[in-house]
Design a protein around this motif. Structure first.
Motif, PDB file in Angstrom:
ATOM      1  N   THR A   1       0.833  -1.204   0.000  1.00 10.54           N
ATOM      2  CA  THR A   1       0.000   0.000   0.000  1.00 10.54           C
ATOM      3  C   THR A   1       0.867   1.253   0.000  1.00 10.54           C
ATOM      4  OG1 THR A   1      -0.106   0.186   2.412  1.00 10.54           O
ATOM      5  CG2 THR A   1      -1.727  -1.262   1.346  1.00 10.54           C
ATOM      6  N   ARG A   2       0.269   2.343  -0.452  1.00  9.39           N
ATOM      7  CA  ARG A   2       0.966   3.628  -0.382  1.00  9.39           C
ATOM      8  C   ARG A   2       1.252   3.987   1.082  1.00  9.39           C
ATOM      9  NH1 ARG A   2       1.781   8.680  -3.038  1.00  9.39           N
ATOM     10  NH2 ARG A   2       0.965   7.897  -5.023  1.00  9.39           N
ATOM     11  N   PHE A   3       0.339   3.658   1.964  1.00  8.22           N
ATOM     12  CA  PHE A   3       0.551   3.922   3.387  1.00  8.22           C
ATOM     13  C   PHE A   3       1.842   3.272   3.869  1.00  8.22           C
ATOM     14  CE2 PHE A   3       0.051   2.474   7.792  1.00  8.22           C
ATOM     15  CZ  PHE A   3      -0.212   3.680   8.442  1.00  8.22           C
ATOM     16  N   GLU A   4       2.079   2.028   3.458  1.00  6.45           N
ATOM     17  CA  GLU A   4       3.286   1.327   3.879  1.00  6.45           C
ATOM     18  C   GLU A   4       4.530   1.879   3.200  1.00  6.45           C
ATOM     19  OE1 GLU A   4       1.949  -3.228   4.654  1.00  6.45           O
ATOM     20  OE2 GLU A   4       1.491  -2.411   2.665  1.00  6.45           O
ATOM     21  N   SER A   5       4.448   2.087   1.886  1.00  3.85           N
ATOM     22  CA  SER A   5       5.636   2.524   1.150  1.00  3.85           C
ATOM     23  C   SER A   5       6.077   3.929   1.559  1.00  3.85           C
ATOM     24  CB  SER A   5       5.387   2.470  -0.357  1.00  3.85           C
ATOM     25  OG  SER A   5       4.372   3.390  -0.742  1.00  3.85           O
ATOM     26  N   SER A   6       5.151   4.736   2.075  1.00  3.52           N
ATOM     27  CA  SER A   6       5.488   6.098   2.513  1.00  3.52           C
ATOM     28  C   SER A   6       5.761   6.162   4.006  1.00  3.52           C
ATOM     29  CB  SER A   6       4.345   7.058   2.172  1.00  3.52           C
ATOM     30  OG  SER A   6       3.196   6.765   2.956  1.00  3.52           O
ATOM     31  N   LYS A   7       5.768   5.004   4.667  1.00  4.69           N
ATOM     32  CA  LYS A   7       5.967   4.926   6.118  1.00  4.69           C
ATOM     33  C   LYS A   7       4.907   5.730   6.870  1.00  4.69           C
ATOM     34  CE  LYS A   7      10.934   4.094   5.628  1.00  4.69           C
ATOM     35  NZ  LYS A   7      10.759   2.642   5.709  1.00  4.69           N
TER      36      LYS A   7
END
Length: 269
Positions: free
Chosen positions: A17-23
């Motif tokens: 997810t974008r949430f994960e990849s963007s920390k």
């Protein structure tokens, strides 16, 4: 590049997810989010299905994601079989996107076997309810909110607050929701929101339906069994719940356990 297609060896073909990849600093766009959910549905057609259930005020399709361990996508059949039916609505206010990100993680991890779903549960998810608002990305209309870097706009295609449009139904979104709600007929509806910048020390607050309005049997179940179970269960997981807080001077212990019209009722049952 859509983050929904990013893969790492550590996640073994699971979309990131974008949430994960963007920390945790960014939230998924509408296009990326739907691509993510469709990728999951394509990978597990017997467990997850996506249907179009109407349109928003700009003509975008409003989707319903149906999730079942046993392939039971007919909600009437699920009720007939005695299954518990849940419905999650996300992004009624697209500037409050946490539910979208959480549902991405929930479905991906469920399909990967990390989060088991009981066979007697059927889950419906509205991934994005206010699609037009989700497409109006900005970084300034929720100035007190601590992130994400950009997010959707509160108003829909007519600049209506859809959280105030269930009864008057001035939007096409509301008619799509009526169709979804009547189709799913959920035992529990979860409508995901975010605090809009209030400095809550708890990860989650809870505001349930007025139990006094549900009738003796349902009201007693909500007030005496369901709510205590939610509070104790979250505490056991290390995420204490607190009643939804009135941010105009009250302390968390005296937060809203229901909207103010609760004062019109006796203590009830």
């Amino acid at each position: 590049m859509a983050t929904a297609t990013l893969l790492t060896a550590a996640h073994a073909q699971q979309p990131i997810t974008r949430f994960e990849s963007s920390k945790g600093l960014e939230t998924v766009t509408y296009e990326e989010g739907m691509a993510f959910f469709k990728q999951l549905a394509a990978s597990a057609p017997g467990k997850l299905r996506i249907d179009s259930m109407g349109q928003d005020d700009n003509g975008y399709p409003i989707h319903l994601i149906s999730c079942s361990n046993t392939g039971t996508f007919d909600f009437a059949q699920a009720h007939h079989e005695g299954k518990t039916v849940l419905l999650i609505m996300n992004a009624i206010h697209p500037g409050e996107p946490d539910g979208v990100d959480a549902c991405q993680l929930l479905l991906r991890n469920w399909l990967a076997g990390q989060y088991p779903m009981p066979d007697n549960v059927v889950l419906g998810i509205i991934p994005f309810y206010n699609i037009s608002g989700a497409l109006e990305r900005n970084s300034h209309t929720r100035a007190n909110q601590n992130g994400p870097a950009s997010y959707g706009f509160r108003g829909n295609g007519q600049n209506l607050d859809l959280n105030r449009d269930f009864i008057k139904a001035d939007s096409r979104n509301a008619f799509a929701f009526m169709r979804i709600y009547q189709t799913v007929d959920p035992d529990v509806l979860v409508d995901t929101h975010v605090s809009n910048g209030a400095d809550y020390q708890h990860v989650m607050t809870l505001l349930t339906t007025l139990y006094q309005k549900l009738g003796p049997q349902q009201g007693r179940f909500l007030h005496k069994q369901m709510e205590p179970a939610l509070y104790s269960g979250m505490k056991q997981k290390g995420y204490d719940l607190v009643p939804y807080v009135n941010v105009w001077g009250s302390i968390p212990d005296s937060g809203w356990t229901a909207f103010y019209d609760m004062a019109r009722f006796s203590s009830g049952y």
